[in-house]
Write an enzyme that holds these catalytic residues in place. Structure first.
Site, PDB file in Angstrom:
ATOM      1  N   TRP A 177       0.834  -1.218   0.000  1.00 48.41           N
ATOM      2  CA  TRP A 177       0.000   0.000   0.000  1.00 48.41           C
ATOM      3  C   TRP A 177       0.864   1.262   0.000  1.00 48.41           C
ATOM      4  CZ3 TRP A 177      -5.364  -0.744   2.259  1.00 48.41           C
ATOM      5  CH2 TRP A 177      -6.120   0.420   2.214  1.00 48.41           C
ATOM      6  N   ILE A 178       1.950   1.216   0.811  1.00 52.12           N
ATOM      7  CA  ILE A 178       2.776   2.423   1.002  1.00 52.12           C
ATOM      8  C   ILE A 178       3.529   2.808  -0.277  1.00 52.12           C
ATOM      9  CG2 ILE A 178       4.952   1.361   1.798  1.00 52.12           C
ATOM     10  CD1 ILE A 178       3.218   4.237   3.623  1.00 52.12           C
ATOM     11  N   HIS A 218      -6.464   6.047  -8.925  1.00 49.35           N
ATOM     12  CA  HIS A 218      -5.275   5.368  -9.469  1.00 49.35           C
ATOM     13  C   HIS A 218      -4.931   4.153  -8.594  1.00 49.35           C
ATOM     14  CE1 HIS A 218      -1.393   4.866 -11.397  1.00 49.35           C
ATOM     15  NE2 HIS A 218      -0.794   4.942 -10.224  1.00 49.35           N
ATOM     16  N   GLU A 261       1.265   6.486  10.702  1.00 46.93           N
ATOM     17  CA  GLU A 261       1.113   5.103  11.159  1.00 46.93           C
ATOM     18  C   GLU A 261       1.233   5.000  12.674  1.00 46.93           C
ATOM     19  OE1 GLU A 261       3.773   2.358   9.221  1.00 46.93           O
ATOM     20  OE2 GLU A 261       2.767   0.601  10.054  1.00 46.93           O
ATOM     21  N   SER A 313       2.531   3.983  16.097  1.00 47.03           N
ATOM     22  CA  SER A 313       3.950   3.868  16.432  1.00 47.03           C
ATOM     23  C   SER A 313       4.224   2.668  17.325  1.00 47.03           C
ATOM     24  CB  SER A 313       4.431   5.138  17.145  1.00 47.03           C
ATOM     25  OG  SER A 313       5.748   4.914  17.617  1.00 47.03           O
ATOM     26  N   HIS A 353       2.235   3.553  -2.870  1.00 49.96           N
ATOM     27  CA  HIS A 353       1.452   4.644  -3.482  1.00 49.96           C
ATOM     28  C   HIS A 353       1.835   5.937  -2.766  1.00 49.96           C
ATOM     29  CE1 HIS A 353      -0.902   1.935  -5.980  1.00 49.96           C
ATOM     30  NE2 HIS A 353      -0.596   1.082  -5.028  1.00 49.96           N
ATOM     31  N   ARG A 402      -5.176  -1.729  -7.438  1.00 46.56           N
ATOM     32  CA  ARG A 402      -5.317  -2.673  -6.316  1.00 46.56           C
ATOM     33  C   ARG A 402      -6.672  -3.353  -6.227  1.00 46.56           C
ATOM     34  NH1 ARG A 402      -0.050  -3.728  -5.214  1.00 46.56           N
ATOM     35  NH2 ARG A 402       1.118  -1.794  -5.025  1.00 46.56           N
TER      36      ARG A 402
HETATM   37  C1  LIG Z   1       0.004  -6.069  -9.515  1.00 47.31           C
HETATM   38  C2  LIG Z   1       1.185  -5.275  -9.012  1.00 47.31           C
HETATM   39  C3  LIG Z   1       2.422  -5.874  -8.876  1.00 47.31           C
HETATM   40  C4  LIG Z   1       3.534  -5.138  -8.420  1.00 47.31           C
HETATM   41  N1  LIG Z   1       4.734  -5.765  -8.273  1.00 47.31           N
HETATM   42  C5  LIG Z   1       5.806  -5.074  -7.793  1.00 47.31           C
HETATM   43  C6  LIG Z   1       7.081  -5.700  -7.610  1.00 47.31           C
HETATM   44  O1  LIG Z   1       7.249  -6.869  -7.895  1.00 47.31           O
HETATM   45  N2  LIG Z   1       8.100  -4.963  -7.090  1.00 47.31           N
HETATM   46  C7  LIG Z   1       7.957  -3.635  -6.777  1.00 47.31           C
HETATM   47  O2  LIG Z   1       8.911  -2.994  -6.333  1.00 47.31           O
HETATM   48  N3  LIG Z   1       6.755  -3.016  -6.940  1.00 47.31           N
HETATM   49  C8  LIG Z   1       5.683  -3.700  -7.427  1.00 47.31           C
HETATM   50  N4  LIG Z   1       4.476  -3.056  -7.585  1.00 47.31           N
HETATM   51  C9  LIG Z   1       4.369  -1.647  -7.192  1.00 47.31           C
HETATM   52  C10 LIG Z   1       4.327  -0.722  -8.427  1.00 47.31           C
HETATM   53  O3  LIG Z   1       5.534  -0.808  -9.165  1.00 47.31           O
HETATM   54  C11 LIG Z   1       4.087   0.734  -7.972  1.00 47.31           C
HETATM   55  O4  LIG Z   1       5.153   1.122  -7.141  1.00 47.31           O
HETATM   56  C12 LIG Z   1       2.809   0.902  -7.206  1.00 47.31           C
HETATM   57  O5  LIG Z   1       1.748   0.292  -7.896  1.00 47.31           O
HETATM   58  C13 LIG Z   1       2.500   2.387  -7.029  1.00 47.31           C
HETATM   59  O6  LIG Z   1       2.169   2.914  -8.285  1.00 47.31           O
HETATM   60  P1  LIG Z   1       2.459   4.431  -8.656  1.00 47.31           P
HETATM   61  O7  LIG Z   1       3.920   4.736  -8.549  1.00 47.31           O
HETATM   62  O8  LIG Z   1       1.818   4.678 -10.006  1.00 47.31           O
HETATM   63  O9  LIG Z   1       1.596   5.174  -7.532  1.00 47.31           O
HETATM   64  P2  LIG Z   1       1.872   6.534  -6.761  1.00 47.31           P
HETATM   65  O10 LIG Z   1       3.118   6.454  -5.969  1.00 47.31           O
HETATM   66  O11 LIG Z   1       0.612   6.844  -6.015  1.00 47.31           O
HETATM   67  O12 LIG Z   1       2.064   7.582  -7.863  1.00 47.31           O
HETATM   68  C14 LIG Z   1       0.974   7.994  -8.700  1.00 47.31           C
HETATM   69  C15 LIG Z   1       1.583   8.598  -9.948  1.00 47.31           C
HETATM   70  O13 LIG Z   1       2.300   9.788  -9.567  1.00 47.31           O
HETATM   71  C16 LIG Z   1       3.479   9.894 -10.345  1.00 47.31           C
HETATM   72  N5  LIG Z   1       4.639   9.872  -9.438  1.00 47.31           N
HETATM   73  C17 LIG Z   1       4.626   9.681  -8.113  1.00 47.31           C
HETATM   74  N6  LIG Z   1       5.856   9.780  -7.595  1.00 47.31           N
HETATM   75  C18 LIG Z   1       6.671  10.023  -8.646  1.00 47.31           C
HETATM   76  C19 LIG Z   1       8.067  10.215  -8.776  1.00 47.31           C
HETATM   77  N7  LIG Z   1       8.882  10.210  -7.733  1.00 47.31           N
HETATM   78  N8  LIG Z   1       8.572  10.435 -10.007  1.00 47.31           N
HETATM   79  C20 LIG Z   1       7.773  10.466 -11.088  1.00 47.31           C
HETATM   80  N9  LIG Z   1       6.435  10.294 -11.037  1.00 47.31           N
HETATM   81  C21 LIG Z   1       5.896  10.082  -9.836  1.00 47.31           C
HETATM   82  C22 LIG Z   1       3.478   8.742 -11.336  1.00 47.31           C
HETATM   83  O14 LIG Z   1       2.852   9.157 -12.522  1.00 47.31           O
HETATM   84  C23 LIG Z   1       2.605   7.731 -10.645  1.00 47.31           C
HETATM   85  O15 LIG Z   1       1.985   6.799 -11.539  1.00 47.31           O
HETATM   86  C24 LIG Z   1       3.375  -3.768  -8.064  1.00 47.31           C
HETATM   87  C25 LIG Z   1       2.116  -3.172  -8.210  1.00 47.31           C
HETATM   88  C26 LIG Z   1       1.022  -3.886  -8.666  1.00 47.31           C
HETATM   89  C27 LIG Z   1      -0.316  -3.214  -8.779  1.00 47.31           C
END
Ligand SMILES: Cc1cc2nc3c(=O)[nH]c(=O)nc-3n(C[C@H](O)[C@H](O)[C@H](O)COP(=O)(O)OP(=O)(O)OC[C@H]3O[C@@H](n4cnc5c(N)ncnc54)[C@H](O)[C@@H]3O)c2cc1C
Length: 302
Positions: free
Chosen positions: A110-111, A218, A120, A122, A113, A223
Site C-alpha cells: 500500500w505504502i 489510481h 502510522e 507507532s 502509493h 489494487r
Molecule cells: C500487480 C502489481 C504488482 C507489483 N509488483 C511489484 C514488484 O514486484 N516490485 C515492486 O517494487 N513493486 C511492485 N508493484 C508496485 C508498483 O511498481 C508501484 O510502485 C505501485 O503500484 C505504485 O504505483 P504508482 O507509482 O503509479 O503510484 P503513486 O506512488 O501513487 O504515484 C501515482 C503517480 O504519480 C506519479 N509519481 C509519483 N511519484 C513520482 C516520482 N517520484 N517520479 C515520477 N512520477 C511520480 C506517477 O505518474 C505515478 O503513476 C506492483 C504493483 C502492482 C499493482
C-alpha cells in the site's frame, strides 16, 4: 472482531454528534463516516473525513462561483468527459481521510502509493496487539504454476491444516517472545522499537491515510484489479464501495473507463481494424509477442 467495545463506543459517540455546516456534504458518504467496515480477519477501513462531492469536481472544472451545477445529467456528462480525456485535476479537489487496520505485508504494498499522506501507529511508542492475519481456508492457496506472482487452487486437507498450524504457532511464539522482551518484571526490558523486529509480517498495523480522489482512483485501478494480491484487493474493494456512495457519477465514469475499459497499443488497434475488415489475424501475423497477444485476446474476448 476488529473493534473493542470501548472503540465501538467512541465511534458511536462520534456518530451521534451532528454539526451544522455551510460546506457541501455527500449524503451517501455521511452514512459511512467513522463506521468501521471489516476487512480480512482483524482489519477494517473507516472514513474519518472527506471533502467534496460530484458537484465539487464540476465546480472546479468550470471554476464557478457558486455550486455551479447546471443539472445532474450535465454534471455526469462533464465528469465522463473529464475521465475520458484524463483531465484529472478537477478530481484532485475531492479528498478522503481513512483509518485503515491492515497486516504489515499489505501495508508494504500500500505504502508504494506515494501520492498520499500517512500517519502510522507507532510501535516505538505503543505495544502492538496480539493480532495476526491468518488466511481463511479459501484464501489459503498454493503457488501458481503459471504465474510466479500469483496463487493457484486452495490447499486442502492435511496440507491446509499443516500450513495453518505453522502460521498460527509461529505468530504466537514470536508474540510471546516480543512480550517477554518488553516486559519489565523488575528489569528495564528491551525497548519497544527493538523488540518489534521479532514480529512477523502478518501482524496488524494501523494508519490514517489521506489522499485526493484522482490518486485514490489510481490506487483502486491497480489494487482492485484481478492482478493485485487478494489481501490488498479486499481493502480496495471495500474502498470502491465507499467511493461509489461518495461520488456516484465519478465512480461510474471510473468503473466504465478505467476498471472496465482497456488501453490498446497502435499495433493492437491495427489488428482490431484488420479483423473488422474480415482479415484473419493470428499472433504470428499480428506483430505482437505471445504475451501481448494473450492479453489482447483477453481484452477482445475471443
Ligand atoms: C500487480 C502489481 C504488482 C507489483 N509488483 C511489484 C514488484 O514486484 N516490485 C515492486 O517494487 N513493486 C511492485 N508493484 C508496485 C508498483 O511498481 C508501484 O510502485 C505501485 O503500484 C505504485 O504505483 P504508482 O507509482 O503509479 O503510484 P503513486 O506512488 O501513487 O504515484 C501515482 C503517480 O504519480 C506519479 N509519481 C509519483 N511519484 C513520482 C516520482 N517520484 N517520479 C515520477 N512520477 C511520480 C506517477 O505518474 C505515478 O503513476 C506492483 C504493483 C502492482 C499493482
Amino acid at each position: 472482531m476488529p473493534l473493542s467495545p470501548d472503540q465501538q463506543a467512541e465511534i458511536d459517540a462520534q456518530r451521534s454528534e451532528t454539526q451544522q455546516t455551510l460546506r457541501a456534504t455527500a449524503p451517501g458518504m455521511e452514512k459511512h463516516l467513522y463506521t468501521a467496515h471489516p476487512v480480512l480477519d482483524h482489519g477494517f477501513v473507516r472514513v474519518i473525513d472527506y471533502m467534496g462531492d460530484d458537484a465539487a469536481i464540476c465546480q472546479a472544472a468550470r471554476v464557478s462561483y457558486g455550486r455551479g451545477t447546471k443539472s445532474v445529467s450535465n454534471d455526469e456528462g462533464l465528469i465522463r468527459y473529464l475521465m475520458r480525456h484524463w483531465h484529472s485535476t478537477p478530481f484532485e479537489m475531492c479528498e478522503i481521510k481513512l483509518h485503515v487496520k491492515l497486516p504489515v505485508f499489505v501495508a508494504r504494498q500500500w505504502i508504494r502509493h506515494r501520492t498520499a499522506n500517512v500517519n502510522e501507529y507507532s510501535a516505538r511508542y505503543s505495544i502492538l496487539d496480539r493480532e495476526f492475519y491468518i488466511p481463511a481456508p479459501d484464501a489459503l492457496a498454493a503457488q501458481s504454476t503459471t504465474n510466479n506472482q500469483g496463487r493457484g487452487a486452495a490447499l486442502e486437507g492435511e496440507e491446509a491444516d499443516r500450513v495453518l498450524r505453522l502460521l498460527t504457532e509461529d505468530a504466537m511464539r514470536c508474540y510471546d517472545h516480543y512480550e517477554a522482551m518488553i516486559s519489565d518484571e523488575g528489569q528495564q526490558g528491551l525497548a519497544r522499537e527493538l523488540a518489534r523486529m521479532n514480529l512477523p509480517a502478518n501482524i496488524y498495523t494501523q494508519w490514517y491515510w489521506k489522499v485526493d480522489l484522482h490518486n485514490l482512483l489510481h490506487f483502486l485501478r491497480l489494487r482492485a484489479d484481478a492482478h493485485a494480491q487478494y489481501e490488498i484487493r479486499v481493502y480496495a474493494d471495500a474502498i470502491c464501495d465507499i467511493v461509489a456512495d461518495w461520488v456516484p457519477a465519478a465512480y461510474k465514469a471510473f468503473a466504465d473507463y478505467r476498471m472496465g475499459g482497456a488501453t490498446l497499443s497502435s499495433t493492437a488497434l491495427d489488428c482490431v481494424r484488420r479483423m473488422l475488415k474480415g482479415e484473419e489475424v493470428t499472433q504470428e501475423n499480428s506483430g505482437m509477442s505471445k504475451g501481448e497477444w494473450r492479453e489482447f485476446e483477453g481484452v477482445i474476448d475471443v
